[in-house]
Write a protein that holds these residues in place. Sequence first.
Motif, short mmCIF file in Angstrom:
data_model
loop_
_atom_site.label_atom_id
_atom_site.label_comp_id
_atom_site.label_asym_id
_atom_site.label_seq_id
_atom_site.Cartn_x
_atom_site.Cartn_y
_atom_site.Cartn_z
N VAL A 5 0.87 -1.17 0.00
CA VAL A 5 0.00 0.00 0.00
C VAL A 5 0.91 1.22 0.00
N ILE A 6 0.65 2.15 -0.89
CA ILE A 6 1.40 3.40 -0.90
C ILE A 6 0.58 4.43 -0.14
N TYR A 7 1.13 4.89 0.99
CA TYR A 7 0.46 5.90 1.81
C TYR A 7 0.96 7.25 1.34
N GLY A 8 0.14 7.91 0.56
CA GLY A 8 0.48 9.19 -0.05
C GLY A 8 0.28 9.08 -1.55
N ALA A 9 -0.56 9.94 -2.09
CA ALA A 9 -0.87 9.87 -3.52
C ALA A 9 -0.40 11.13 -4.25
N GLY A 10 0.58 11.80 -3.65
CA GLY A 10 1.12 13.00 -4.27
C GLY A 10 2.37 12.70 -5.07
N LYS A 11 3.26 13.67 -5.14
CA LYS A 11 4.47 13.56 -5.95
C LYS A 11 5.33 12.36 -5.57
N ASP A 27 2.02 -5.22 -9.53
CA ASP A 27 0.93 -6.17 -9.30
C ASP A 27 0.71 -6.42 -7.81
N LYS A 28 1.67 -6.07 -6.98
CA LYS A 28 1.53 -6.23 -5.53
C LYS A 28 0.79 -5.05 -4.89
N LEU A 29 0.62 -3.97 -5.65
CA LEU A 29 0.02 -2.76 -5.11
C LEU A 29 -1.49 -2.93 -4.95
N ALA A 30 -1.94 -2.93 -3.70
CA ALA A 30 -3.36 -3.10 -3.40
C ALA A 30 -4.12 -1.78 -3.47
N ALA A 31 -3.47 -0.69 -3.06
CA ALA A 31 -4.16 0.60 -3.02
C ALA A 31 -3.17 1.72 -2.72
N PHE A 32 -3.61 2.92 -3.06
CA PHE A 32 -3.02 4.14 -2.52
C PHE A 32 -3.90 4.48 -1.32
N VAL A 33 -3.30 4.96 -0.25
CA VAL A 33 -4.11 5.40 0.88
C VAL A 33 -3.73 6.82 1.26
N ARG A 49 -7.96 4.87 -1.16
CA ARG A 49 -8.75 4.62 0.05
C ARG A 49 -8.24 5.47 1.21
N ASP A 50 -9.11 5.63 2.20
CA ASP A 50 -8.68 6.23 3.46
C ASP A 50 -7.87 5.20 4.23
N ILE A 51 -6.92 5.65 5.04
CA ILE A 51 -6.04 4.75 5.79
C ILE A 51 -6.84 3.86 6.74
N ASP A 52 -8.01 4.29 7.18
CA ASP A 52 -8.79 3.48 8.11
C ASP A 52 -9.79 2.54 7.42
N ASP A 53 -9.73 2.45 6.11
CA ASP A 53 -10.66 1.61 5.34
C ASP A 53 -10.45 0.14 5.69
N SER A 54 -11.51 -0.52 6.08
CA SER A 54 -11.42 -1.93 6.51
C SER A 54 -11.15 -2.89 5.36
N ARG A 55 -11.27 -2.44 4.12
CA ARG A 55 -11.00 -3.32 2.97
C ARG A 55 -9.51 -3.53 2.73
N ILE A 56 -8.68 -2.78 3.42
CA ILE A 56 -7.23 -2.89 3.24
C ILE A 56 -6.67 -3.85 4.29
N SER A 57 -5.95 -4.86 3.84
CA SER A 57 -5.36 -5.84 4.75
C SER A 57 -4.35 -5.15 5.66
N ARG A 58 -4.47 -5.40 6.94
CA ARG A 58 -3.53 -4.83 7.91
C ARG A 58 -2.17 -5.53 7.85
N GLU A 59 -2.07 -6.56 7.04
CA GLU A 59 -0.80 -7.26 6.85
C GLU A 59 -0.03 -6.71 5.65
N ALA A 60 -0.59 -5.76 4.94
CA ALA A 60 0.08 -5.17 3.78
C ALA A 60 1.29 -4.36 4.24
N LEU A 61 2.30 -4.31 3.39
CA LEU A 61 3.44 -3.43 3.61
C LEU A 61 3.02 -2.02 3.23
N VAL A 62 3.13 -1.09 4.16
CA VAL A 62 2.75 0.30 3.91
C VAL A 62 4.02 1.10 3.64
N LEU A 63 4.06 1.75 2.48
CA LEU A 63 5.18 2.61 2.13
C LEU A 63 4.73 4.05 2.30
#
Length: 101
Positions: A5-11, A27-33, A49-63
Amino acid sequence: ARQVVIYGAGKVGMMVYQYLKENDLADKLAAFVVTKDAGDREVDGIPLRDIDDSRISREALVLISAGQNFQWDMLETARKNGFYDVEVIHRNLERGLEECR
């Protein structure tokens, strides 16, 4: 990581996404948050998605992919929302990704 999951959808987030695409890892990218107000949108076909969205696996690597001024708050927010596999894109990596363009 199975999911990223990429946390930040800016530059910086877009630079990280481009790097993943160029290295056959997108292909591993589940979402931008983002911290809030994602709405029902997509970025290049990837859910935003919002960071608190329950559809995002809490086991994902967050960058965490944002400028240095925001990184610590984002790290705290990610942890408060149950993410523990979190990496912060360091300022030097941001510069390196920019140079690769």
